[in-house]
Structures are given as C-alpha cells and as structure tokens.
Design a protein around this motif. Structure first.
Motif, short mmCIF file in Angstrom:
data_model
loop_
_atom_site.label_atom_id
_atom_site.label_comp_id
_atom_site.label_asym_id
_atom_site.label_seq_id
_atom_site.Cartn_x
_atom_site.Cartn_y
_atom_site.Cartn_z
N ILE A 27 0.85 -1.19 0.00
CA ILE A 27 0.00 0.00 0.00
C ILE A 27 0.88 1.24 0.00
O ILE A 27 1.87 1.31 0.73
CB ILE A 27 -0.93 0.02 1.23
CG1 ILE A 27 -1.84 -1.21 1.24
CG2 ILE A 27 -1.77 1.28 1.26
CD1 ILE A 27 -2.70 -1.32 2.47
N LYS A 28 0.51 2.21 -0.81
CA LYS A 28 1.23 3.49 -0.87
C LYS A 28 0.33 4.55 -0.26
O LYS A 28 -0.82 4.73 -0.67
CB LYS A 28 1.56 3.84 -2.32
CG LYS A 28 2.30 5.16 -2.50
CD LYS A 28 2.71 5.32 -3.97
CE LYS A 28 3.44 6.63 -4.22
NZ LYS A 28 2.53 7.79 -4.21
N LEU A 29 0.85 5.26 0.74
CA LEU A 29 0.10 6.31 1.42
C LEU A 29 0.84 7.63 1.25
O LEU A 29 2.04 7.72 1.56
CB LEU A 29 -0.05 6.00 2.91
CG LEU A 29 -0.71 4.66 3.26
CD1 LEU A 29 0.36 3.63 3.62
CD2 LEU A 29 -1.68 4.81 4.41
N ASP A 30 0.15 8.64 0.74
CA ASP A 30 0.74 9.96 0.56
C ASP A 30 0.28 10.88 1.69
O ASP A 30 -0.93 11.05 1.91
CB ASP A 30 0.33 10.56 -0.79
CG ASP A 30 0.93 9.80 -1.96
OD1 ASP A 30 2.02 9.24 -1.80
OD2 ASP A 30 0.29 9.76 -3.03
N TYR A 31 1.24 11.45 2.38
CA TYR A 31 0.95 12.38 3.48
C TYR A 31 1.48 13.76 3.12
O TYR A 31 2.55 13.89 2.50
CB TYR A 31 1.62 11.94 4.78
CG TYR A 31 1.02 10.73 5.43
CD1 TYR A 31 0.04 10.86 6.42
CD2 TYR A 31 1.44 9.45 5.10
CE1 TYR A 31 -0.51 9.75 7.03
CE2 TYR A 31 0.90 8.33 5.72
CZ TYR A 31 -0.08 8.49 6.68
OH TYR A 31 -0.62 7.39 7.29
N LEU A 32 0.77 14.79 3.55
CA LEU A 32 1.27 16.15 3.47
C LEU A 32 1.81 16.52 4.84
O LEU A 32 1.07 16.51 5.83
CB LEU A 32 0.17 17.13 3.06
CG LEU A 32 0.63 18.59 2.94
CD1 LEU A 32 1.64 18.75 1.80
CD2 LEU A 32 -0.57 19.52 2.72
N LEU A 33 3.10 16.81 4.89
CA LEU A 33 3.73 17.25 6.13
C LEU A 33 3.79 18.77 6.13
O LEU A 33 4.33 19.38 5.21
CB LEU A 33 5.14 16.66 6.23
CG LEU A 33 6.06 17.23 7.33
CD1 LEU A 33 5.46 17.04 8.71
CD2 LEU A 33 7.45 16.62 7.23
N THR A 47 5.21 13.73 1.51
CA THR A 47 5.91 12.54 2.02
C THR A 47 5.15 11.31 1.57
O THR A 47 3.94 11.34 1.37
CB THR A 47 6.02 12.56 3.56
OG1 THR A 47 4.73 12.34 4.14
CG2 THR A 47 6.55 13.91 4.05
N THR A 48 5.88 10.22 1.44
CA THR A 48 5.31 8.97 0.95
C THR A 48 5.66 7.83 1.89
O THR A 48 6.81 7.71 2.32
CB THR A 48 5.83 8.65 -0.47
OG1 THR A 48 5.47 9.71 -1.36
CG2 THR A 48 5.23 7.35 -0.97
N LEU A 49 4.68 7.00 2.18
CA LEU A 49 4.89 5.80 2.99
C LEU A 49 4.43 4.59 2.18
O LEU A 49 3.28 4.53 1.75
CB LEU A 49 4.09 5.89 4.29
CG LEU A 49 4.11 4.65 5.19
CD1 LEU A 49 5.52 4.41 5.74
CD2 LEU A 49 3.11 4.80 6.34
N ILE A 50 5.33 3.66 1.94
CA ILE A 50 5.01 2.42 1.24
C ILE A 50 5.13 1.28 2.23
O ILE A 50 6.17 1.12 2.88
CB ILE A 50 5.94 2.20 0.03
CG1 ILE A 50 5.82 3.37 -0.95
CG2 ILE A 50 5.62 0.89 -0.66
CD1 ILE A 50 6.78 3.30 -2.12
#
Length: 270
Positions: A27-33, A47-50
């Motif tokens: 799963i790829k989750l895109d976050y705005l920091l 920012t990206t969390l895989i």
C-alpha cells in the motif's frame, strides 16, 4: 525419482505463488507534512509511505512548497545554504526484525551522509474515546509522548496497517492525521492506493546506505550535539578575543526530536 521431482517443482510453484501474492499486498500512502516554525510561515512537504507485510519505506520530498515570505527552512538559515541534493531523509523499517534505518544528510552537525540505525521505537499510545470522521474515515483519537514532543493522532482501523509516517508505529490502524501540540509538525493523509512492490525502494535504499557512514541513533545524537557545541566554542573564542562578553546558545526545541532516551537537555549555552 519422478515423485520427488514432482514434489520439488510443486513446492517451488507454491513458494513463487505466495511470493507474488505478498508482492501485491503493498500500500502506498501519501501524506502532506506541514512544518511551521513561526505561525505566519507554513512549509509544505510531500511525504510517501510504502508498506508491505515485511517492510515500510518513508521518504520526504524537499522540493520548495512553502507559503509565506521565508523561502528556505529555518535550519538552512541557521546553518547556511545546503545543496538541494543533500537535503533529504528516508526511512526503512524491517517490520519483522523491528529495526529502523534512516538515510540522511547531517546538515546541522557533521555535514556527512549518514545511515542511522536503531531498534524500532516503542510508542506508548493512549487511545481515547473520542471519534471523528476525517477524510471519510471513522477515526479514533490517540495521544503520545515521544522524544520531547506530545502528539495527538487520529487513526482508522478500517485500513489494517499498523505503521504510520516517519517513525510512528504501534497503533491498530492507519494514522490519518497527527500533529504535535506546539503546532510545528503535522502530517495529513491525502491519498491511499495499492502499488506493486517495495523491492526497488528497498534495493535503492540499501545501495545508498552502503555508501554512507553507519552510526547508531545514540552516536548520531551525541555527534550532532558535540558538533553544535563545537560551533559555540569557536564563536565564543572569537568574541572573547575581541574583548566582548557574549552569550552563545542553541536549542533543540524546534527539532523533530528535541530530546530522547539518551538526552533530556534541550538548551545549551556558554
């Protein structure tokens, strides 16, 4: 002989099938920091969390996305201009071995590329009864004290991923929003999608890690503080030699990790 060969081939097929299945569970989750050292200036970083069942990979895009008159970050102003390619951070977590590695450029201290390793930090969350709907998800509220900051998070167990952006982990669901009580740091989940494989990220991370200086988190923190104190001593010696009495100081209070399990002090002066 044929029977043994058949069993061997069958086992290989089953192994490869399970491997392919595992590769799809990414799963790829895109976050705005949002980083705000002063209320008038908001610095936005994508920012990206895989996340897979074995690893997670998190990185920060430091491309300019700031609002306000200040175009460069607070750290760049304090420590001088840094080459854009050296202004980065990426984190790889082995979810089975509970090991966290961060590749970064130590722009505050030694000015070196580092690969920092530590055990995955244990986070003592306090889950509260409050529930909010955020971005369409039913979210539970949780509180955390971690390395000098107090965080409020909203997570949803509608998505069964127990890891969050940056170093956050341990909640029974995906973090949709998290911010520290000072208002400096905030992550907001913007997009979720399935992706193919974490293998390329894993390989490229390890490739960079092999080239960087390897240190423990404890060593990194000590070296960073020592480097900052060395700068204070140099500045003090210059003013003392001119007959001035000037107080030189620095604080870690705006750092993402102001203190830690090895150091509680946040203000230094001489």
């Amino acid at each position: 002989m044929c029977k043994h060969l058949f069993i061997k081939v069958l086992l290989i097929i089953i192994f490869n099938f399970n491997y392919l299945i595992a590769q799809q569970e990414v799963i790829k989750l895109d976050y705005l920091l949002t980083v705000s050292y002063t209320p008038e200036i908001l610095n936005y970083r994508n920012t990206t969390l895989i996340v897979s069942d074995k690893f997670s990979y998190y990185d920060v895009d430091y491309s300019p996305k700031s609002k306000g008159s200040l175009k460069e970050s607070y750290d760049q102003i304090l420590d001088g201009q840094v080459d854009k390619k050296e202004y980065f951070s990426e984190i790889l977590i082995d979810r089975n071995q509970l090991i966290l590695k961060e590749n970064t450029f130590d722009r505050r201290g030694t000015k070196e590329f580092l690969s920092i390793q530590e055990e995955l930090p244990k986070m003592s969350w306090k889950i509260e009864s409050e529930i909010n709907i955020i971005s369409g998800y039913r979210c539970h509220k949780a509180k955390l004290k971690f390395r000098g900051r107090k965080y409020t998070a909203y997570f949803t167990n509608e998505i069964p991923v127990t890891i969050g952006p940056w170093k956050f982990n341990g909640l029974p669901g995906v973090i949709v929003s998290i911010y520290d009580e000072t208002g400096i740091y905030k992550w907001e989940l913007k997009k979720i999608k399935e992706t193919q494989s974490i293998n390329e990220k894993f390989k490229s991370f390890n490739g960079r890690s092999e080239k960087f200086k390897k240190v423990s988190y404890k060593e990194f923190d000590k070296n960073l503080i020592d480097a900052k104190l060395k700068k204070l001593r140099v500045a003090k010696s210059r003013t003392d030699s001119r007959g001035f009495t000037v107080r030189h100081s620095f604080s870690t209070e705006q750092w993402l990790e102001p203190s830690n399990e090895f150091r509680s002090k946040t203000n230094f002066s001489m």
